[in-house]
Write a protein that holds these residues in place. Structure first.
Motif: not given
Length: 80
Positions: A11-12, A17, A34, A26, A21-24, A8, A65
Motif C-alpha cells: 500500500f505505501t 505514502l 489512491w 484506508l 502512514s496510517e494504512i489500515e 502495508k 485495506f
C-alpha cells in the motif's frame, strides 16, 4: 516479513505514502493518492508481493485495506 507487513508495504509503495502512514483505515478514493492509476499499481504490488494473480472481479472489489486482506485470503494468504 509477515504478510501484514507485506500488505502495508504494498500500500505505501503503490500509493506513494510515507512509511509511517496510517494504512489500515484506508478506502479507495479516501485520499488523493489512491486513484484509479494507483489502484492498478497496488494490484501489481500485491500480485508481486504474494506471488498471485488477482482476478478482475477481485480488482474491482478491492476497496479498502480490510477488503484487501479478505481478498488475499481467497488466494491462500494468511494474516495472523
Amino acid at each position: 516479513m509477515k504478510n501484514i507487513d507485506k500488505l502495508k508495504k504494498a500500500f505505501t509503495e503503490a500509493l506513494n505514502l510515507p512509511a509511517d502512514s496510517e494504512i489500515e483505515g484506508l478506502t479507495y478514493n479516501s485520499i488523493p493518492e489512491w486513484d484509479s492509476l494507483a489502484h492498478m499499481a497496488l494490484i501489481s504490488h500485491l500480485d508481486e508481493a504474494f506471488d498471485i494473480m488477482i482476478d478482475t472481479e477481485d480488482i474491482i472489489e478491492l476497496s479498502s485495506f480490510e477488503k484487501a486482506k479478505q481478498i488475499l485470503a481467497k488466494y491462500g494468504v494468511e494474516f495472523e
